[in-house]
Scaffold this motif. Structure first.
Motif, PDB file in Angstrom:
ATOM      1  N   VAL A  37       0.838  -1.203   0.000  1.00 19.26           N
ATOM      2  CA  VAL A  37       0.000   0.000   0.000  1.00 19.26           C
ATOM      3  C   VAL A  37       0.871   1.251   0.000  1.00 19.26           C
ATOM      4  N   ILE A  38       1.903   1.258   0.838  1.00 20.47           N
ATOM      5  CA  ILE A  38       2.806   2.413   0.897  1.00 20.47           C
ATOM      6  C   ILE A  38       3.521   2.591  -0.441  1.00 20.47           C
ATOM      7  N   ALA A  39       3.993   1.468  -1.030  1.00 20.22           N
ATOM      8  CA  ALA A  39       4.683   1.547  -2.321  1.00 20.22           C
ATOM      9  C   ALA A  39       3.738   2.038  -3.413  1.00 20.22           C
ATOM     10  N   SER A  40       2.502   1.550  -3.403  1.00 21.22           N
ATOM     11  CA  SER A  40       1.539   1.928  -4.428  1.00 21.22           C
ATOM     12  C   SER A  40       1.239   3.419  -4.405  1.00 21.22           C
ATOM     13  N   LEU A  74      -4.526   7.054  -3.128  1.00 21.98           N
ATOM     14  CA  LEU A  74      -5.018   6.235  -2.013  1.00 21.98           C
ATOM     15  C   LEU A  74      -6.383   5.605  -2.289  1.00 21.98           C
ATOM     16  N   PRO A  75      -7.363   6.334  -2.855  1.00 22.71           N
ATOM     17  CA  PRO A  75      -8.641   5.660  -3.160  1.00 22.71           C
ATOM     18  C   PRO A  75      -8.457   4.470  -4.102  1.00 22.71           C
ATOM     19  N   ARG A  76      -7.628   4.645  -5.114  1.00 20.30           N
ATOM     20  CA  ARG A  76      -7.370   3.569  -6.070  1.00 20.30           C
ATOM     21  C   ARG A  76      -6.690   2.385  -5.380  1.00 20.30           C
ATOM     22  N   THR A  77      -5.763   2.675  -4.482  1.00 18.64           N
ATOM     23  CA  THR A  77      -5.058   1.618  -3.755  1.00 18.64           C
ATOM     24  C   THR A  77      -6.018   0.838  -2.858  1.00 18.64           C
ATOM     25  N   ILE A  78      -6.880   1.553  -2.140  1.00 18.26           N
ATOM     26  CA  ILE A  78      -7.844   0.886  -1.250  1.00 18.26           C
ATOM     27  C   ILE A  78      -8.802   0.007  -2.054  1.00 18.26           C
ATOM     28  N   ILE A  79      -9.287   0.517  -3.180  1.00 15.82           N
ATOM     29  CA  ILE A  79     -10.175  -0.275  -4.026  1.00 15.82           C
ATOM     30  C   ILE A  79      -9.477  -1.531  -4.504  1.00 15.82           C
ATOM     31  N   SER A  80      -8.204  -1.413  -4.920  1.00 17.07           N
ATOM     32  CA  SER A  80      -7.440  -2.577  -5.384  1.00 17.07           C
ATOM     33  C   SER A  80      -7.355  -3.645  -4.305  1.00 17.07           C
ATOM     34  N   VAL A  81      -7.037  -3.230  -3.086  1.00 23.68           N
ATOM     35  CA  VAL A  81      -6.886  -4.177  -1.981  1.00 23.68           C
ATOM     36  C   VAL A  81      -8.199  -4.882  -1.682  1.00 23.68           C
ATOM     37  N   PHE A  82      -9.280  -4.130  -1.577  1.00 22.10           N
ATOM     38  CA  PHE A  82     -10.554  -4.738  -1.188  1.00 22.10           C
ATOM     39  C   PHE A  82     -11.155  -5.573  -2.322  1.00 22.10           C
ATOM     40  N   VAL A  83     -10.923  -5.177  -3.562  1.00 19.44           N
ATOM     41  CA  VAL A  83     -11.365  -6.003  -4.688  1.00 19.44           C
ATOM     42  C   VAL A  83     -10.621  -7.341  -4.678  1.00 19.44           C
ATOM     43  N   GLY A  84      -9.306  -7.289  -4.494  1.00 15.30           N
ATOM     44  CA  GLY A  84      -8.535  -8.523  -4.438  1.00 15.30           C
ATOM     45  C   GLY A  84      -8.951  -9.420  -3.289  1.00 15.30           C
ATOM     46  N   MET A  85      -9.205  -8.835  -2.125  1.00 16.60           N
ATOM     47  CA  MET A  85      -9.639  -9.619  -0.968  1.00 16.60           C
ATOM     48  C   MET A  85     -10.990 -10.276  -1.224  1.00 16.60           C
ATOM     49  N   ALA A  86     -11.900  -9.527  -1.840  1.00 16.35           N
ATOM     50  CA  ALA A  86     -13.233 -10.068  -2.117  1.00 16.35           C
ATOM     51  C   ALA A  86     -13.165 -11.236  -3.104  1.00 16.35           C
ATOM     52  N   LEU A  87     -12.430 -11.058  -4.207  1.00 16.18           N
ATOM     53  CA  LEU A  87     -12.338 -12.111  -5.222  1.00 16.18           C
ATOM     54  C   LEU A  87     -11.636 -13.353  -4.681  1.00 16.18           C
ATOM     55  N   VAL A 311      -3.828  -8.003  -6.756  1.00 14.10           N
ATOM     56  CA  VAL A 311      -4.501  -6.950  -7.522  1.00 14.10           C
ATOM     57  C   VAL A 311      -3.754  -5.628  -7.388  1.00 14.10           C
ATOM     58  N   LEU A 312      -3.275  -5.334  -6.195  1.00 12.18           N
ATOM     59  CA  LEU A 312      -2.553  -4.083  -5.987  1.00 12.18           C
ATOM     60  C   LEU A 312      -1.270  -4.047  -6.815  1.00 12.18           C
ATOM     61  N   LEU A 313      -0.508  -5.144  -6.821  1.00 14.10           N
ATOM     62  CA  LEU A 313       0.720  -5.183  -7.608  1.00 14.10           C
ATOM     63  C   LEU A 313       0.423  -5.112  -9.104  1.00 14.10           C
ATOM     64  N   ALA A 314      -0.648  -5.785  -9.534  1.00 13.97           N
ATOM     65  CA  ALA A 314      -1.026  -5.725 -10.954  1.00 13.97           C
ATOM     66  C   ALA A 314      -1.379  -4.303 -11.360  1.00 13.97           C
ATOM     67  N   ASP A 315      -2.065  -3.584 -10.484  1.00 12.51           N
ATOM     68  CA  ASP A 315      -2.416  -2.192 -10.790  1.00 12.51           C
ATOM     69  C   ASP A 315      -1.181  -1.299 -10.820  1.00 12.51           C
ATOM     70  N   ALA A 329      -5.294  -3.635 -14.819  1.00 16.10           N
ATOM     71  CA  ALA A 329      -4.749  -4.662 -13.924  1.00 16.10           C
ATOM     72  C   ALA A 329      -5.156  -6.063 -14.349  1.00 16.10           C
ATOM     73  N   GLY A 330      -6.365  -6.191 -14.929  1.00 16.32           N
ATOM     74  CA  GLY A 330      -6.848  -7.506 -15.337  1.00 16.32           C
ATOM     75  C   GLY A 330      -5.996  -8.167 -16.402  1.00 16.32           C
ATOM     76  N   VAL A 331      -5.261  -7.366 -17.182  1.00 11.80           N
ATOM     77  CA  VAL A 331      -4.368  -7.943 -18.201  1.00 11.80           C
ATOM     78  C   VAL A 331      -3.279  -8.772 -17.529  1.00 11.80           C
ATOM     79  N   PHE A 332      -2.711  -8.259 -16.443  1.00 16.08           N
ATOM     80  CA  PHE A 332      -1.604  -8.940 -15.781  1.00 16.08           C
ATOM     81  C   PHE A 332      -2.076 -10.147 -14.970  1.00 16.08           C
ATOM     82  N   THR A 333      -3.242 -10.026 -14.293  1.00 18.66           N
ATOM     83  CA  THR A 333      -3.749 -11.189 -13.557  1.00 18.66           C
ATOM     84  C   THR A 333      -4.123 -12.321 -14.509  1.00 18.66           C
TER      85      THR A 333
END
Length: 351
Positions: A37-40, A74-87, A311-315, A329-333
């Motif tokens: 998250v910090i790196a993103s 930060l909003p984009r990072t939070i969305i990435s994390v929670f989307v990845g956790m949900a999936l 998801v965060l790393l892919a983004d 991000a979906g291209v890399f996953t």
């Protein structure tokens, strides 16, 4: 002999044994996710070192750093994390519920159903100026309805004196193709500008995320994750098979329906704000299983953390490696997940 921690809540109404090694690994994954998250939030056109990012998080930092970190990244990072956790959690639930290592929301069509519902929602409720005429808060509900309808069809069509795991996967693949056809039709019928936007969204992207999206997805996913983690014992029993589960006193069909609702709600939340990011629900539970074992009390939290990291790393890679272009991000996953799916096909002997 493994060492366990006795975990009890609500006057012993919720209790579980936690493997100390698994708990340690989960904390390590949590630390890695925080580091990601910090790196993103520090990487992009304007690079901000981690110390300055932490200053912003604690209320300090320059005006430029605060603008870039808090308003843009930060909003984009939070969305990435929670989307990845949900999936990832949805994938773990599916794999345990139907006892099939190839099960994941995108492969059996649940993600496609949610995507078709969202594209239909955007097409119907957008005006000629590409402005959504209803609140974005309705997107998760539309995605949940689409995901649930698809999951219900997969479950019913796969039923033959019980649900056959291989039939469920094959029927899911067929329904996934059908939902893609529906999405393509809706894109052709809708405005051209909306079709272009939907095409990127279908691939899976968190570009354009804002704090309004965060306010909707975070409470939704947090609640569902808590319910899923508390239900881990039910998934452990489901994985034993129907006959043995019934012998242990479980209400198999009721529990299976409940778990399916949780799974589809998680997928709906993810798809509503990030589109069809594929293969996270397949890869993350397998990675978690290698780290913490197959007990779902540890497997689901580990899967969630790994999914958020993926998801965060892919983004991050998509928006920094090919500047000034941005790759969804979906291209890399998908680039990682498709070969992994083929590998699992060859590895799984009972197909």
């Amino acid at each position: 002999m493994k060492k366990y921690l006795n975990f009890r809540l609500f006057k012993d109404k919720v209790s579980m044994l936690i493997d100390q090694k698994a708990a340690t690994l989960i904390f390590v994954l949590l630390a890695l996710q925080l580091a990601a998250v910090i790196a993103s939030t520090g990487l992009g056109d304007v690079k901000i070192n981690p110390i300055n990012v932490l200053k912003v998080f604690t209320g300090g930092g320059s005006d430029l750093d605060r603008l870039v970190v808090l308003d843009f990244r930060l909003p984009r990072t939070i969305i990435s994390v929670f989307v990845g956790m949900a999936l990832a959690t949805a994938g773990g639930i599916l794999q345990g519920m139907i006892r099939n290592p190839l099960a994941s929301p995108d492969i059996i069509g649940i993600t496609g159903g949610a995507g078709a519902a969202v594209v239909g929602f955007l097409t119907v409720f957008s005006n000629s100026d590409n402005v959504l005429m209803v609140s974005v808060d309705w997107l998760p509900l539309a995605a949940f309805i689409g995901a649930f309808i698809t999951a219900f069809l997969v479950y019913i069509l796969a039923w033959r004196d019980g649900v056959s795991p291989i039939r469920m996967v094959l029927i899911g693949i067929g329904l996934a193709a059908l939902t893609k056809a529906i999405i393509t039709f809706l894109m052709i019928k809708g405005p051209i500008h909306r079709a272009a936007q939907a095409n990127i969204w279908i691939t899976g992207s968190v570009n354009g995320s804002n704090w309004s999206n965060v306010q909707v997805i975070v409470p939704w996913v947090l609640l569902l994750l808590i319910i899923a983690f508390v239900s881990a014992r039910k998934i452990n029993v489901q994985e034993l098979g129907d006959e043995l589960a019934i012998g242990l006193g479980s209400q198999v069909q009721i529990q299976r329906f409940f778990l399916l609702v949780i799974c589809t709600a998680l997928v709906g939340a993810a798809v509503a704000f990030a589109g069809g990011i594929g293969f996270v629900g397949l890869m993350a539970p397998h990675m978690a299983r290698r780290l913490v074992g197959s007990t779902y009390g540890a497997l689901l939290p580990a899967s969630a953390l790994i999914g958020g990291i993926l998801v965060l790393l892919a983004d991050v890679v998509g928006r920094t490696l090919f500047l000034p272009l941005e790759v969804p991000a979906g291209v890399f996953t998908a680039a990682i997940g498709a070969p992994y799916f083929i590998y699992l096909l060859f590895k799984t002997r009972n197909l």
